[in-house]
Scaffold this active site. Sequence first.
Site, PDB file in Angstrom:
ATOM      1  CB  CYS A  76      39.701  42.108  50.898  1.00  0.00           C
ATOM      2  SG  CYS A  76      39.615  41.552  49.179  1.00  0.00           S
TER       3      CYS A  76
ATOM      4  CB  CYS B 250      44.673  39.430  43.655  1.00  0.00           C
ATOM      5  SG  CYS B 250      43.261  40.533  43.916  1.00  0.00           S
TER       6      CYS B 250
ATOM      7  CD  GLN C 193      27.496  48.662  37.535  1.00  0.00           C
ATOM      8  OE1 GLN C 193      27.888  48.229  38.626  1.00  0.00           O
ATOM      9  NE2 GLN C 193      26.709  49.714  37.430  1.00  0.00           N
TER      10      GLN C 193
ATOM     11  CB  CYS D  86      27.649  52.443  43.913  1.00  0.00           C
ATOM     12  SG  CYS D  86      27.950  54.197  43.598  1.00  0.00           S
TER      13      CYS D  86
END
Length: 433
Positions: free
Chosen positions: A90, A165, A268, A387
């Site tokens: 992240c 997480c 996905q 993407c």
Amino acid sequence: MAPWGSGQAGWRSFHCRGACASHPQRLRRLPVSTIETIQRVAAKGDGVTESGRHISMAAPGDRILPDGSIEPGPHHAVPPCRHFSRCGGCQLQHLNEEALSQFVYDRVVHAASGQGLEAENVGDVHLSPPMSRRRANLRAMNGGGRPVIGFSEAGSHKLVDLRECHVLVPELFALIAPLRALLARRKGKYALDIELVLTDQGVDCAIKGLTLEGLEQTEAMLDFCRDHGLARLTLDQGYGPETLWEPDPITVTLGGAPVPYPSGSFLQATVDGENALGAAAKEWLAEARTIADLFSGLGTFAFVLADPARVLAAEAARDAHLACQQGAGRNLKPIKSFHRDLFRNPLRSEDFSRFDGVVLDPPRAGAREQVAQLATSGVKRIVYISCNPSSWARDSKALIEAGYILQELRPVGQFRWSTHVELASLFVLKAGD
């Protein structure tokens, strides 16, 4: 996108090296010119000031004090995960929901404007919720004599040993501790790649680099699969992936249809994001009766669009092509799966004469050669899922120059708190062209 709000975010703690809102006297003694405000978030996640300085872990509205410390603004959130700032999974947990949506919006719209493109309509940003990521690629190694499993640190090969997480679905995260305990029994050095995917039957686990020596280790691994309810275990012991455990054939549901899932196939990242992208394609191609689905994979969009439309699904990966073919047959869907490498051998412009619409979802590199053929095809409606806003914008420019209108653009952030952004777009051929 709505302008920035004025509400203040809640705080649990924030360390700013001695200069922050709790030191108002110090702030008043500083010349205003030495304090800068973060205006936006750059593509890699850094906050950017009005003078162009890039500040790590800064959100829009934060003030950068003369000593380099950050005074939190209204869009700075407290990261929910203890690993944030170290874990490379992240980059944006310090942004609140509004700032995160704005980042996704800006990435898509700025990519378009960089190529001189302007959509007639830009839809609201769709963000996937926390704990919704259904696939993950982790690393494992024995660090200091104990197993470490997690994502790499940002900009490093070191691993963050995941103890929590906030992006993975609970079913995936729940397997990390048992895997850590299993690896604790092994001696010697190892470095493993672990892919986890949540399927209809449970967790599909693929491990590369783990060698089983003898019957005892093999039986222990089978016991592990049974005890933790794995849907499948695939091992690559140096000779390619081999399935060690799969009580029932694995499927993933696409457009309401269970489709075989070959190990390692593209999927996905979230069901939520897949549904958002699929809903856009279905809405935009609602009147089409014949559709070409290019770079179709397992049939992510083909199964959504089939019935009443007939769909040609073209895909280069043989396993995915065969899975789509089997899924169409078992579910009696009007899908013709077509094995073709669209990079080396794109469909020609004349091949599209029998299609009312096209949907394409290429890899990050985009689809330059295929789009060049589409641009002169005369097909009325093209749905481009991407993407990578940069390669999408490059390809889209060719469509615009050929007479298409970018009618709608929808930013999608299914990789929550990541700088990875997706989008759905609709191109319509101008009347008379």
